[in-house]
Design a protein around this motif. Structure first.
Motif, PDB file in Angstrom:
ATOM      1  N   UNK A 267       0.898  -1.156   0.000  1.00  0.00           N
ATOM      2  CA  UNK A 267       0.000   0.000   0.000  1.00  0.00           C
ATOM      3  C   UNK A 267       0.937   1.207   0.000  1.00  0.00           C
ATOM      4  N   UNK A 268       1.037   1.870  -1.134  1.00  0.00           N
ATOM      5  CA  UNK A 268       2.008   2.956  -1.295  1.00  0.00           C
ATOM      6  C   UNK A 268       1.584   4.238  -0.604  1.00  0.00           C
TER       7      UNK A 268
ATOM      8  N   UNK B 266     -11.288  -9.089  -2.295  1.00  0.00           N
ATOM      9  CA  UNK B 266     -10.252  -9.727  -1.479  1.00  0.00           C
ATOM     10  C   UNK B 266      -9.833  -8.815  -0.322  1.00  0.00           C
ATOM     11  N   UNK B 267     -10.251  -7.544  -0.371  1.00  0.00           N
ATOM     12  CA  UNK B 267      -9.878  -6.548   0.629  1.00  0.00           C
ATOM     13  C   UNK B 267     -11.099  -6.108   1.437  1.00  0.00           C
ATOM     14  N   UNK B 268     -10.881  -5.900   2.728  1.00  0.00           N
ATOM     15  CA  UNK B 268     -11.926  -5.400   3.622  1.00  0.00           C
ATOM     16  C   UNK B 268     -11.355  -4.200   4.361  1.00  0.00           C
ATOM     17  N   UNK B 269     -12.104  -3.104   4.398  1.00  0.00           N
ATOM     18  CA  UNK B 269     -11.673  -1.902   5.111  1.00  0.00           C
ATOM     19  C   UNK B 269     -12.611  -1.645   6.275  1.00  0.00           C
TER      20      UNK B 269
ATOM     21  N   UNK C 115      -7.694  -5.263   5.424  1.00  0.00           N
ATOM     22  CA  UNK C 115      -7.340  -6.681   5.497  1.00  0.00           C
ATOM     23  C   UNK C 115      -7.416  -7.284   4.109  1.00  0.00           C
ATOM     24  N   UNK C 116      -6.344  -7.965   3.728  1.00  0.00           N
ATOM     25  CA  UNK C 116      -6.337  -8.726   2.486  1.00  0.00           C
ATOM     26  C   UNK C 116      -6.441 -10.198   2.852  1.00  0.00           C
ATOM     27  N   UNK C 117      -7.406 -10.884   2.262  1.00  0.00           N
ATOM     28  CA  UNK C 117      -7.559 -12.321   2.480  1.00  0.00           C
ATOM     29  C   UNK C 117      -7.050 -13.029   1.236  1.00  0.00           C
ATOM     30  N   UNK C 118      -5.978 -13.814   1.414  1.00  0.00           N
ATOM     31  CA  UNK C 118      -5.351 -14.510   0.303  1.00  0.00           C
ATOM     32  C   UNK C 118      -6.204 -15.618  -0.283  1.00  0.00           C
TER      33      UNK C 118
ATOM     34  N   UNK D 229      -3.513 -10.703   5.826  1.00  0.00           N
ATOM     35  CA  UNK D 229      -2.535  -9.691   6.193  1.00  0.00           C
ATOM     36  C   UNK D 229      -3.296  -8.394   6.433  1.00  0.00           C
ATOM     37  N   UNK D 230      -2.857  -7.624   7.454  1.00  0.00           N
ATOM     38  CA  UNK D 230      -3.549  -6.386   7.810  1.00  0.00           C
ATOM     39  C   UNK D 230      -2.607  -5.198   7.703  1.00  0.00           C
ATOM     40  N   UNK D 231      -3.167  -4.097   7.195  1.00  0.00           N
ATOM     41  CA  UNK D 231      -2.429  -2.849   7.054  1.00  0.00           C
ATOM     42  C   UNK D 231      -3.116  -1.762   7.872  1.00  0.00           C
ATOM     43  N   UNK D 232      -2.322  -0.951   8.555  1.00  0.00           N
ATOM     44  CA  UNK D 232      -2.826   0.247   9.213  1.00  0.00           C
ATOM     45  C   UNK D 232      -2.793   1.367   8.175  1.00  0.00           C
ATOM     46  N   UNK D 233      -3.944   1.946   7.893  1.00  0.00           N
ATOM     47  CA  UNK D 233      -4.065   2.974   6.860  1.00  0.00           C
ATOM     48  C   UNK D 233      -4.320   4.315   7.533  1.00  0.00           C
ATOM     49  N   UNK D 234      -3.408   5.267   7.303  1.00  0.00           N
ATOM     50  CA  UNK D 234      -3.544   6.617   7.853  1.00  0.00           C
ATOM     51  C   UNK D 234      -3.577   7.587   6.670  1.00  0.00           C
ATOM     52  N   UNK D 235      -4.784   7.965   6.246  1.00  0.00           N
ATOM     53  CA  UNK D 235      -4.874   8.831   5.065  1.00  0.00           C
ATOM     54  C   UNK D 235      -4.449  10.259   5.361  1.00  0.00           C
TER      55      UNK D 235
END
Length: 181
Positions: free
Chosen positions: A67-68, A108-111, A158-161, A167-173
Motif C-alpha cells: 500500500x504505497x 479480497x480486501x476489507x476496510x 485486510x487482504x484475504x489470500x 494480512x492487515x495494514x494500518x491505513x492513515x490517510x
C-alpha cells in the motif's frame, strides 16, 4: 501324494511372491518427499498479529502487496458523491511471485475503522480500480482502490489470500494531495 505336490507348489509360490513384494518397498523409501508449488505458496503467511503500514511490502501466498499511499480524494464531477462523505483512495502495487494461476479482486480486501465499521468500495470514478485476473509471474501491477468512508484518522485494511491467509495494514490517510486534485 498329489496333495503334497499341490501344497508344495502353493507354498513355493507364496514364498516367491513374498520375497518379490518385500524387495519393492526398499526402493520407495529412498525417494525424497517433494513439496508441491501449492504447498509452498500456502505456507507463505505473515504473522497473524502483525499490523503493516503504508510502504511495507508483504509477501502472502504467492503475492507481494504494497500500500504505497492513502489519501482522501474529491469526487468526480460526473458521478455521484460518496454516501459516507469521503473517498479514501489507496495507491497499491501488487506482484505475483508464483507460477500458480492467481487473481486479485477488490472483494479480497476489507476496510474497517477501529470501531468495527466496515466500508464498501466507492464506484463513482470512471477508473474501476485495482482488479487483476490472470496475472503474470514477477510482473508488477499498479492501481488504485477506492472506498466510501467517513472521515476517520485511521483504518484497518485486510487482504484475504486465495488460500485463506490474511494480512492487515494500518491505513492513515492524508488530506487531499495536489496531484490528486
Amino acid at each position: 501324494m498329489d496333495i503334497w505336490k499341490s501344497l508344495f507348489c502353493v507354498m513355493s509360490t507364496m514364498i516367491i511372491i513374498g520375497a518379490v513384494m518385500s524387495g519393492c518397498n526398499s526402493e520407495e523409501a529412498d525417494i525424497p518427499f517433494k513439496e508441491s508449488e501449492q504447498d509452498k505458496v500456502m505456507d507463505q503467511v505473515p504473522p497473524k498479529d502483525k499490523l503493516y503500514k503504508e510502504g511495507d511490502t508483504v509477501q502472502i501466498q504467492g503475492m507481494e502487496i504494497t500500500i504505497n499511499k492513502a489519501t482522501y480524494t474529491p469526487p468526480d464531477d460526473y458521478y455521484t458523491n460518496p454516501e459516507k462523505g469521503n473517498i479514501l483512495t489507496l495507491d497499491v502495487t501488487v506482484k505475483k511471485t508464483t507460477d500458480m494461476d492467481l487473481s486479485l479482486f477488490l472483494y479480497d480486501f476489507t476496510l474497517k475503522d477501529y470501531q468495527g465499521n466496515e466500508y464498501s468500495n466507492y464506484t463513482g470514478y470512471t477508473d474501476l480500480g485495482m482488479a487483476k485476473s490472470h496475472m503474470k509471474k514477477n510482473k508488477e501491477y499498479k492501481g488504485k482502490m477506492y472506498f466510501d468512508v467517513t472521515g476517520y484518522d485511521s483504518f484497518e485494511l485486510t487482504y484475504k489470500g486465495y488460500f485463506g491467509g490474511k494480512v492487515k495494514f494500518n491505513i492513515v490517510p492524508v488530506e487531499y494531495w495536489e496531484e490528486d486534485l
